[in-house]
Write a protein that holds these residues in place. Structure first.
Motif, PDB file in Angstrom:
ATOM      1  N   GLN A   9       0.834  -1.173   0.000  1.00  0.00           N
ATOM      2  CA  GLN A   9       0.000   0.000   0.000  1.00  0.00           C
ATOM      3  C   GLN A   9       0.890   1.252   0.000  1.00  0.00           C
ATOM      4  N   PRO A  10       0.499   2.297  -0.753  1.00  0.00           N
ATOM      5  CA  PRO A  10       1.367   3.482  -0.826  1.00  0.00           C
ATOM      6  C   PRO A  10       1.724   4.056   0.533  1.00  0.00           C
ATOM      7  N   TRP A  11       0.793   4.036   1.489  1.00  0.00           N
ATOM      8  CA  TRP A  11       1.093   4.642   2.788  1.00  0.00           C
ATOM      9  C   TRP A  11       2.215   3.891   3.509  1.00  0.00           C
ATOM     10  N   THR A  12       2.370   2.570   3.241  1.00  0.00           N
ATOM     11  CA  THR A  12       3.448   1.836   3.899  1.00  0.00           C
ATOM     12  C   THR A  12       4.806   2.259   3.349  1.00  0.00           C
ATOM     13  N   PHE A  22      13.450  10.617   5.452  1.00  0.00           N
ATOM     14  CA  PHE A  22      13.253  11.291   4.178  1.00  0.00           C
ATOM     15  C   PHE A  22      12.108  12.287   4.316  1.00  0.00           C
ATOM     16  N   ALA A  23      12.302  13.512   3.812  1.00  0.00           N
ATOM     17  CA  ALA A  23      11.263  14.537   3.905  1.00  0.00           C
ATOM     18  C   ALA A  23      10.488  14.691   2.604  1.00  0.00           C
ATOM     19  N   GLY A  24      10.925  13.990   1.560  1.00  0.00           N
ATOM     20  CA  GLY A  24      10.245  14.112   0.277  1.00  0.00           C
ATOM     21  C   GLY A  24      10.855  13.168  -0.739  1.00  0.00           C
ATOM     22  N   THR A  25      10.353  13.248  -1.949  1.00  0.00           N
ATOM     23  CA  THR A  25      10.846  12.398  -3.039  1.00  0.00           C
ATOM     24  C   THR A  25      11.451  13.270  -4.127  1.00  0.00           C
ATOM     25  N   GLY A  26      12.346  12.695  -4.893  1.00  0.00           N
ATOM     26  CA  GLY A  26      13.007  13.423  -5.962  1.00  0.00           C
ATOM     27  C   GLY A  26      12.312  13.225  -7.295  1.00  0.00           C
ATOM     28  N   ALA A  27      12.931  13.763  -8.331  1.00  0.00           N
ATOM     29  CA  ALA A  27      12.399  13.635  -9.681  1.00  0.00           C
ATOM     30  C   ALA A  27      12.311  12.163 -10.079  1.00  0.00           C
ATOM     31  N   TRP A  28      11.400  11.870 -10.988  1.00  0.00           N
ATOM     32  CA  TRP A  28      11.146  10.538 -11.528  1.00  0.00           C
ATOM     33  C   TRP A  28      10.416   9.613 -10.541  1.00  0.00           C
ATOM     34  N   SER A  29       9.951  10.161  -9.422  1.00  0.00           N
ATOM     35  CA  SER A  29       9.107   9.374  -8.527  1.00  0.00           C
ATOM     36  C   SER A  29       7.665   9.421  -9.039  1.00  0.00           C
ATOM     37  N   ASP A  30       6.812   8.535  -8.490  1.00  0.00           N
ATOM     38  CA  ASP A  30       5.398   8.535  -8.873  1.00  0.00           C
ATOM     39  C   ASP A  30       4.678   9.595  -8.043  1.00  0.00           C
ATOM     40  N   ASP A  31       4.773  10.858  -8.486  1.00  0.00           N
ATOM     41  CA  ASP A  31       4.259  11.974  -7.700  1.00  0.00           C
ATOM     42  C   ASP A  31       2.759  11.887  -7.465  1.00  0.00           C
ATOM     43  N   ASP A  32       2.002  11.531  -8.496  1.00  0.00           N
ATOM     44  CA  ASP A  32       0.543  11.468  -8.358  1.00  0.00           C
ATOM     45  C   ASP A  32       0.136  10.448  -7.298  1.00  0.00           C
ATOM     46  N   LEU A  33       0.752   9.279  -7.330  1.00  0.00           N
ATOM     47  CA  LEU A  33       0.435   8.234  -6.358  1.00  0.00           C
ATOM     48  C   LEU A  33       0.783   8.691  -4.942  1.00  0.00           C
ATOM     49  N   ILE A  34       1.934   9.311  -4.798  1.00  0.00           N
ATOM     50  CA  ILE A  34       2.372   9.762  -3.468  1.00  0.00           C
ATOM     51  C   ILE A  34       1.441  10.839  -2.925  1.00  0.00           C
ATOM     52  N   PHE A  41       3.534  15.168   1.576  1.00  0.00           N
ATOM     53  CA  PHE A  41       4.916  14.737   1.402  1.00  0.00           C
ATOM     54  C   PHE A  41       5.494  15.496   0.212  1.00  0.00           C
ATOM     55  N   SER A  42       6.591  16.215   0.427  1.00  0.00           N
ATOM     56  CA  SER A  42       7.115  17.082  -0.625  1.00  0.00           C
ATOM     57  C   SER A  42       7.631  16.267  -1.803  1.00  0.00           C
ATOM     58  N   HIS A  43       7.572  16.861  -2.984  1.00  0.00           N
ATOM     59  CA  HIS A  43       7.985  16.153  -4.192  1.00  0.00           C
ATOM     60  C   HIS A  43       8.549  17.148  -5.194  1.00  0.00           C
ATOM     61  N   CYS A  44       9.227  16.622  -6.196  1.00  0.00           N
ATOM     62  CA  CYS A  44       9.908  17.438  -7.205  1.00  0.00           C
ATOM     63  C   CYS A  44       9.362  17.071  -8.582  1.00  0.00           C
ATOM     64  N   ILE A  45       8.864  18.057  -9.310  1.00  0.00           N
ATOM     65  CA  ILE A  45       8.288  17.819 -10.630  1.00  0.00           C
ATOM     66  C   ILE A  45       9.308  18.169 -11.711  1.00  0.00           C
ATOM     67  N   SER A  46       9.513  17.260 -12.650  1.00  0.00           N
ATOM     68  CA  SER A  46      10.391  17.520 -13.797  1.00  0.00           C
ATOM     69  C   SER A  46       9.529  17.917 -14.993  1.00  0.00           C
ATOM     70  N   TRP A  47       9.773  19.098 -15.535  1.00  0.00           N
ATOM     71  CA  TRP A  47       8.943  19.571 -16.631  1.00  0.00           C
ATOM     72  C   TRP A  47       9.418  19.087 -17.999  1.00  0.00           C
ATOM     73  N   ASN A  48      10.693  18.798 -18.155  1.00  0.00           N
ATOM     74  CA  ASN A  48      11.203  18.215 -19.398  1.00  0.00           C
ATOM     75  C   ASN A  48      10.854  19.025 -20.646  1.00  0.00           C
TER      76      ASN A  48
END
Length: 242
Positions: A9-12, A22-34, A41-48
């Protein structure tokens, strides 16, 4: 790693990340799911920008896209219009005080004072330094904005099955010294008072047997980038705990 969490489960997964500070996730993570399963939970969006514009015109390269004649399409007649439209669309989607970071820099290949006119902070891949404060402070002074270190890491030469014959990371003999590198690097950045955040290059080592990944994953490119190995969390215990 996918096998470990593909049925979880995502929460686990988020709990595991928080348990390891960890305070957040980096680029290439599944941001929508998180974001659907967290309380911010902080996240980083790559615009490409460039790879999106160039879709269908590039080939897969070692860690990046290979452009025709090794030249990005920045002089293409449609680039300026696409860039303005793409930026406007993304900023509208995230209009609650967006923090503009601009390009990710990795060498003295840009006019730093010009970049400073358009960003709230600048991103830099900071390699080749055991204690980075002097270099970071010099760049921040030139840009006129604070720094976010987007890549840095150390390679343990004792990593089984990983040749470490390439890669920009600092080389240290055993895994434990990677923890010492991390500690010194981050403390030095904090003391500089110009660094907002830092991002260790890779959460997990590449799996050199996975031929579906980028060429940087394979053969002589095998290197000890992650704080996890391919199967367990043992590198965290060996590197980051006292």
């Amino acid at each position: 790693m996918f096998d470990l969490f593909s049925t979880a489960q995502p929460w686990t997964v988020l709990k595991l990340l928080r348990d390891h500070r960890f305070a957040g996730t980096g680029a290439w993570s599944d941001d929508d799911l998180i974001q659907r399963n967290s309380d911010g939970f902080s996240h980083c969006i790559s615009w490409n920008f460039m790879t999106t514009f160039s879709k269908g015109r590039t080939r897969r390269g070692s860690g990046h896209a290979n452009y025709p004649e090794d030249c990005i399409l920045v002089v293409h007649p449609g680039w300026k219009t696409f860039c303005a439209s793409h930026a406007s669309e993304r900023i509208t989607q995230h209009k609650e005080a967006p923090n503009l970071r601009g390009l990710r820099l990795y060498s003295r290949n840009a006019s730093l004072d010009v970049i400073g006119k358009y960003v709230d902070a600048f991103c830099y891949n900071l390699y080749g330094q055991w204690s980075p404060a002097c270099k970071a402070s010099a760049f921040a002074a030139e840009v006129g904005e604070p720094l976010i270190v987007t890549e840095y890491y150390a390679k343990g030469m004792d990593a089984v099955g990983l040749s470490n014959r390439c890669g920009a990371g600092w080389c240290v003999p055993p895994q434990a010294d990677r923890g010492l590198f991390y500690q010194n690097f981050c403390l030095d950045l904090m003391e500089s008072k110009i660094c907002l955040a830092w991002h260790w290059f890779k959460y997990q080592d590449n799996d050199p047997t996975d031929t579906t990944k980028a060429p940087s994953n394979l053969n002589s490119k095998k290197r000890n980038k992650g704080i996890l190995d391919n199967h367990t969390i043992i590198r965290i215990r060996r590197c980051w705990t006292g």
